[in-house]
Design an enzyme around this catalytic site. Structure first.
Site, PDB file in Angstrom:
ATOM      1  N   ASN A   1       0.895  -1.234   0.457  1.00 14.69           N
ATOM      2  CA  ASN A   1      -0.498   0.504  -0.045  1.00 14.69           C
ATOM      3  C   ASN A   1       0.654   1.386  -0.072  1.00 14.69           C
ATOM      4  O   ASN A   1       1.706   0.853   0.553  1.00 14.69           O
ATOM      5  CB  ASN A   1      -1.297  -0.184   1.295  1.00 14.69           C
ATOM      6  CG  ASN A   1      -0.389   0.154   2.324  1.00 14.69           C
ATOM      7  OD1 ASN A   1      -0.050   1.598   3.204  1.00 14.69           O
ATOM      8  ND2 ASN A   1       0.396   0.293   2.655  1.00 14.69           N
TER       9      ASN A   1
ATOM     10  N   CYS B   1       6.829   5.420   8.540  1.00 10.24           N
ATOM     11  CA  CYS B   1       6.256   5.225   8.205  1.00 10.24           C
ATOM     12  C   CYS B   1       7.049   5.222   6.220  1.00 10.24           C
ATOM     13  O   CYS B   1       7.505   6.159   5.872  1.00 10.24           O
ATOM     14  CB  CYS B   1       4.837   5.984   7.204  1.00 10.24           C
ATOM     15  SG  CYS B   1       4.010   5.578   6.143  1.00 10.24           S
TER      16      CYS B   1
END
Lengths: 270, 295
Positions: free
Chosen positions: B62, B123
């Site tokens: 993702n 992230c």
């Protein structure tokens, strides 16, 4: 412009429907009939089921499949085998229990009495349009443009006829083996020259929907399109299935769609 | 869990559970050990261009890009809903600078409903997130800055995309972290050979799901040998046995991520499954099995 019925997430349920029948229509194209839904299952035309093809880890994600119809407790899904997920669903046998989440997503706006609606569907994209046509109020007129590659892929839509409203099916095939030889959008264009429609509903390949949208926007007719984007959770949480609006915003196809106002889609950016 | 007491050790992984609302119709959120929000930055973020998801074998790639409503949006639109639920609420915080992280923490700190913070240093989908998360000095700097901004529990979420996750865990602990969350997604990409282009709109993304469980397990194991603060294990949990494996590697609690997309009831099934598994073996407290595999 068009009015969409937004689903509340709370309408979605985890369901364990049973496979009633798998009907092969053509190579890698089939109808999956499911039954055993609870009373509270009330899908609207355009909504989908998020089906888990296996309990194992591969394939991992659920597959979003639009409902073609839900009548007398039987849900019918029109599925094209495009990969491992839809292949496993094809192997389902009567009596098998499936893991389904739904109904999910937005619906097409209702087709009211006295309205003329043009539906433009290609391939398995006709499924949610069939659902919308089935729910059309008495006294409505539906011109249903049904485009497929070849005659063998046409499913009988006889169940749409003999109703109190008028549903006219216009088949077109890429190879000319049945109906109009060419694209269903060509038939749609001819029909649009003859009649003023209250709205256009479309679902199918992106290029086809873009053409249907252009035909509508040139004539200032509202267009509702059902989009297909790789989906994650189906609940609006993962933000994986977004598409871009003309304002540059991202809209989730699972919750804000799949049925959206055609004027809210950036058709060129794809 | 340090100063926090959880009714059970199972909670969602940030970003796989929205702000809770999306799942509230499917089960009672009060049954979870804790609630962990999607990332919150100071201002709303637009996220990355689509496509954002690619399904892999037993995994998911993702690149959402931390799309979120921003701190004010979180306070106004998301927090009121969460008031109706009792499990501790951990807000996942993200920023492009130490100052941005600190701004978010300080803005949310006065809110009673916010029980603690999970600091996303890892992230792979934003350019700067990793800068703080890849060196001990970076981790120390941000952890101490945030420690000074709140007395609430501060969890540091680590990246697996480094050579020395246990060292980073130690750095976080030394700077005042109350717990270490491991791991975030593994950096990855997929190429469409017909288009001769990366599939993801942002080119790179993060790999999650069952395929990364073994990677996460090793990091948790190493952290258990390196730090004394609680470890929260995350990566590829889909069933009870996975969660127990994490506890035995050294985790005190676990987060369920990608599995929420596949089976929204995964966390509930794991909570019930663990209770049953422990009951059958006469295990009364979670801590009896935490780190049990280390001998």
């Amino acid at each position: 412009m068009a009015v969409h019925q937004r689903t509340r997430q709370s309408e979605a349920q985890l369901l364990q429907p049973k496979v009633r029948k798998v009907v092969d229509l053509a190579r890698r194209l089939y109808l999956l009939e499911l039954e055993g839904f609870p009373e509270t299952f009330r899908p609207k035309p355009g909504q989908f089921l998020h089906l888990r093809p296996t309990k194992e880890d591969y394939p991992l994600l659920r597959r979003p499949i639009s409902l073609q119809s839900y009548r007398d407790g039987v849900a019918t899904l029109l599925i094209r085998e495009v990969g491992i997920g839809t292949e496993l669903l094809h192997r389902a046998r009567p009596g098998d229990c499936l893991d389904a989440l739904g109904p999910l997503g937005t619906a097409y706006s209702p087709v009211r009495s006295g309205e003329s609606v043009l539906m433009v569907g290609g391939g398995v994209g006709v499924a949610p349009l069939v659902a919308a046509a089935l729910e059309a109020e008495p006294g409505a007129l539906v011109d249903f443009c049904y485009g497929v590659a070849t005659a063998g892929e046409i499913q009988s839509l006889d169940f749409l006829s003999g109703r109190e409203n008028e549903i006219r099916i216009h088949v077109s095939t890429d190879d000319g083996s049945s109906g109009h030889h060419g694209f269903c959008t060509e038939v749609a264009e001819r029909l649009l020259e003859e009649r003023r429609y209250a709205k256009i509903f479309t679902c199918g390949p992106w290029v086809m929907m873009r053409k249907a949208f252009r035909l509508g926007s040139e004539r200032k007719v509202p267009v509702e399109a059902s989009l297909e984007v790789q989906m994650g959770c189906g609940l609006g949480a993962c933000l994986g299935c977004v598409y871009e609006t003309p304002d540059g915003d991202f809209i989730r196809s699972c919750i804000d769609g799949p049925v959206v106002d055609g004027y809210g889609v950036s058709w060129e950016n794809h | 869990m340090g100063s926090l007491t959880l009714a059970n050790p199972v909670m969602p992984a940030s970003g796989t559970f929205g702000y809770g609302e999306e799942f509230a119709g499917l089960f009672d959120l009060n049954r979870l050990g804790a609630l962990v929000s999607k990332a919150v930055s100071t201002l709303p973020r637009h996220g990355n261009p689509p496509p954002r998801l690619v399904e892999l074998k037993s995994a998911l790639l993702n690149s959402i890009g931390l799309q979120n409503v921003g701190t004010q949006g979180f306070i106004e639109k998301k927090l009121p809903f969460l008031h109706d639920y009792s499990p501790p609420l951990i807000v996942n915080v993200v920023g492009d600078s130490v100052e941005e992280y600190r701004e978010v923490v300080e803005a949310l700190d006065p809110h009673e409903r916010v029980s603690g913070f999970e600091i996303n240093l890892s992230c792979p989908n934003v350019k700067k997130g990793l800068e703080y998360g890849t060196t001990c000095a970076g981790v120390e700097r941000i952890t101490s800055a945030l420690r000074a901004g709140t007395r609430k529990p501060l969890w540091i979420k680590l990246s697996p995309n480094v050579s020395n996750p246990a060292e980073l865990g130690k750095a976080a602990e030394g700077a005042g972290a109350d717990a270490i969350v491991a791991i975030n997604t593994l950096g990855g990409m997929v190429i469409d050979i017909e288009k001769r282009r990366p599939v993801l709109g942002a080119r790179f993304g993060g790999v999650s799901g069952p395929a990364i469980k073994a990677v996460a397990m090793k990091v948790v194991w190493q952290l258990h040998e390196a730090v004394a603060v609680p470890i929260i294990g995350v990566g590829g949990i889909t069933r009870t046995e996975d969660a127990i494996e994490f506890l035995m590697a050294g985790a005190t609690a676990v987060q369920v991520g990608t599995a929420n997309f596949v089976n929204p009831l995964t966390m509930i099934e794991v909570i019930e499954g663990m209770r049953e598994w422990m009951g059958e073996r006469g295990i009364k407290k979670i801590r009896e099995i935490v780190g049990a595999a280390h001998g």
